[in-house]
Design an enzyme around this catalytic site. Structure first.
Site, PDB file in Angstrom:
ATOM      1  CG  ASP A  74      -1.518  -1.595  -2.808  1.00 12.03           C
ATOM      2  OD1 ASP A  74      -1.756  -0.974  -3.852  1.00 12.03           O
ATOM      3  OD2 ASP A  74      -1.714  -1.137  -1.672  1.00 12.03           O
ATOM      4  CG  HIS A 221      -2.868  -6.887  -2.163  1.00 14.52           C
ATOM      5  ND1 HIS A 221      -4.121  -6.708  -1.622  1.00 14.52           N
ATOM      6  CD2 HIS A 221      -2.023  -6.129  -1.411  1.00 14.52           C
ATOM      7  CE1 HIS A 221      -4.037  -5.881  -0.587  1.00 14.52           C
ATOM      8  NE2 HIS A 221      -2.781  -5.508  -0.429  1.00 14.52           N
TER       9      HIS A 221
HETATM   10 ZN    ZN Z   1       0.598  -3.414   0.894  1.00 10.82          ZN
END
Ligand code: ZN
Length: 253
Positions: A74, A221
């Site tokens: 992400d 992430h």
């Molecule tokens: Zn996010």
């Protein structure tokens, strides 16, 4: 006689006029039917056909079934970390789902194209990553989702995001329905590595090992700060998952 002739002339003119009108109408029908590929309307229609509505409930399952795992990454793309994540995934033979922030996608379109070219999938993660968007107006939620959809699709060269993940999981019934109507399945997660908080590589690996039984979708992430721990954790976790008999897939749509 003159009056009669006049009416006759008028009648003939009227008939001729009707004939011209009928011919013109027939011509325009023929033109429309004979021109299915050209013009703006058919083009707009074919773009619409690419958008197929999907289910609006939040997906967690893998398209690889019960021994499938979904790696989701992400907040990128990021010019420092995304290329390293892509290299690691390629070396590992793993496909992942990238939940992109609209402004990031717009800033780094070459990275969006690389993600697609490597066989990964795109996910709409809104324009500006507002984790309180579930408290905001529908107009705001719509702008955040649809503008990001457009930014990501333009950056990719026309490949649409297939999922929508609300920042921080801040979904609403409205945002789920809107995303689903645009062909973007709302996407949740089962295992949060909390790499954003820099818990240490060992803790991240331990989290995956202990929580993968909760469900197949794992959250990492590739942006938002220093991500070397994420890379190191992926380097350990991907081979371990393979050893456990998992295969890597995409979230169901
Ligand atoms: Zn996010």
């Amino acid at each position: 006689m003159a009056k009669h002739k006049g009416r006759g002339w008028h009648s003939r003119l009227l008939a001729a006029g009707l004939g011209v009108t009928a011919l013109a109408a027939a011509t325009s029908v023929w033109t429309a039917q004979a021109d299915p590929t050209g013009g703006r309307k058919p083009e707009a229609r074919s773009q619409e056909q690419a958008v197929t509505e999907v289910a609006a409930d939040i997906a967690h399952a893998s398209d690889r079934g019960t021994r499938g795992v979904n790696i989701t990454i992400d907040d990128g793309p990021d010019p420092v970390w995304t290329p390293q994540v892509l290299e690691l995934l390629e070396d590992s033979g793993v496909k992942a789902t990238f939940c992109m922030v609209g402004t990031q996608a717009k800033a780094y379109p070459e990275l969006v194209k690389k993600v697609v070219a490597d066989g990964h999938r795109l996910c709409d993660h809104t324009v500006s990553h507002d984790t309180a968007m579930d408290t905001k107006s529908e107009a705001y939620q719509s702008q955040q989702i649809l503008d990001a959809e457009r930014m990501i699709t333009e950056a990719s060269g026309g490949v649409r995001p297939q999922y929508y993940r609300a920042p921080g999981g801040a979904f609403t019934p409205y945002s789920r329905q809107l995303a689903a109507s645009r062909g973007m399945r709302p996407l949740g997660w089962n295992v949060d590595t909390k790499d954003f908080e820099h818990p240490g590589v060992d803790n991240m690996v331990a989290t995956v090992k202990s929580e993968i039984s909760n469900g197949p979708t794992i959250l990492f992430h590739d942006a938002g700060g220093e991500r070397s721990e994420t890379l190191a954790a992926l380097r350990e976790v991907l081979p371990w998952l393979k050893e456990q008999g998992y295969s890597f897939g995409f979230p169901v749509r």
